[in-house]
Design an enzyme around this catalytic site. Sequence first.
Site, short mmCIF file in Angstrom:
data_model
loop_
_atom_site.label_atom_id
_atom_site.label_comp_id
_atom_site.label_asym_id
_atom_site.label_seq_id
_atom_site.Cartn_x
_atom_site.Cartn_y
_atom_site.Cartn_z
N PRO A 46 0.79 -1.36 -0.01
CA PRO A 46 -0.07 -0.05 0.08
C PRO A 46 0.77 1.13 -0.01
O PRO A 46 0.54 2.34 -0.27
CB PRO A 46 -0.78 -0.11 1.36
CG PRO A 46 -0.68 -1.52 1.83
CD PRO A 46 0.59 -2.21 1.26
N GLU B 106 0.37 -7.59 8.99
CA GLU B 106 0.28 -5.98 8.66
C GLU B 106 1.53 -5.82 7.85
O GLU B 106 1.72 -4.51 7.73
CB GLU B 106 0.63 -5.38 10.39
CG GLU B 106 -0.90 -5.66 10.99
CD GLU B 106 -1.79 -4.58 10.11
OE1 GLU B 106 -1.69 -3.55 9.98
OE2 GLU B 106 -2.87 -5.29 9.88
N ARG C 214 -0.03 -9.85 -20.71
CA ARG C 214 -0.63 -9.61 -21.78
C ARG C 214 0.14 -8.82 -22.92
O ARG C 214 -0.16 -8.78 -23.99
CB ARG C 214 -2.25 -9.00 -21.56
CG ARG C 214 -1.97 -7.58 -21.03
CD ARG C 214 -3.37 -7.19 -20.82
NE ARG C 214 -4.27 -6.87 -21.83
CZ ARG C 214 -3.92 -5.71 -22.52
NH1 ARG C 214 -3.12 -4.90 -22.49
NH2 ARG C 214 -4.89 -5.51 -23.74
N ASP D 63 -5.56 -0.09 -26.94
CA ASP D 63 -6.11 -0.01 -25.62
C ASP D 63 -6.12 1.27 -24.90
O ASP D 63 -5.68 2.25 -25.09
CB ASP D 63 -4.90 -0.72 -24.70
CG ASP D 63 -4.93 -1.93 -24.33
OD1 ASP D 63 -6.02 -2.72 -25.27
OD2 ASP D 63 -3.91 -2.80 -24.00
#
Length: 258
Positions: free
Chosen positions: A93, A120, A158, A173
Amino acid sequence: MRFDVITLFPEFIDHCARIGVVGRARERGLLDVACWNPRDYAGGNYRRVDERPFGGGPGMLMMIEPLRECLAAARAAAVMPGDTPAPLIHLSPQGEKLTQAMVRKLASQPRLLLLCGRYEGIDERLIEREVDAEVSIGDFVLSGGELAAAVLIDAVGRLQHGALNDEQSAVQDSFEGGLLDCPHYTRSESLGTAGVPDVLLSGDHAAIARWRRQQALGRTWLRRPDLLARTTLCDDDRALLAAFSREWLRAQAVPTSK
Ligand code: 9D3
């Protein structure tokens, strides 16, 4: 390209990498995904992989030693003489937010090591010593790094040459072109052609291409003005968008009773 994923949930990563375009890339030998489980490097009768944090507080951290040994094994696997060491990416994060530009850069690497945190997180010293980059997939809270790693493998996988069919060509895209996609419609027994823009049924390929471009521009203007602000539009695009916004604003105007 090869991924080595350090994870307490190898089945999850394995399963994701067997599906769809990425699964096919793997079958075609364009991509290899190997998982490494710290639990396999944990000692003691209980094979523990979590540990309490210094300073106390709720939650556990990943235990350092199994993680280090697991990482060493992953690094040492399938190394050829002359290979440069593969960068280790920690899904976190606290990382830099993943973008298509970053995905493109990562896709040019021959090998990446991905480190998935659980609990954590991971002792900061291990991150400082071993990790080359930290990557987040967005501002929301997951319960671990595996989903983020699967997202990265999908986005990077991809792009491997030969992974996509012609129709799925990566140059079209969304984001690659800096614009959102236009709406799509298909044949339906129950719906018929009701609600399908006439131009798509006209057979006029130039008009269809123009309409699609205009919808892409218009939807980006409405939904993601931040993307539009970072692109310079050619005169044709600006004219298409001007017509779109004129029409949209007219449709929004409150009808006045006379
Ligand atoms: C509620 C727990 N948080 C305490 C303030 C910290 C926290 C620890 C571990 C929050 C999330 C996680 C697990 N997340 C990831 O490993 C993760 C993640 C994410 O949660 N969001 C976006 N990208 C990523 S990449 C890895």
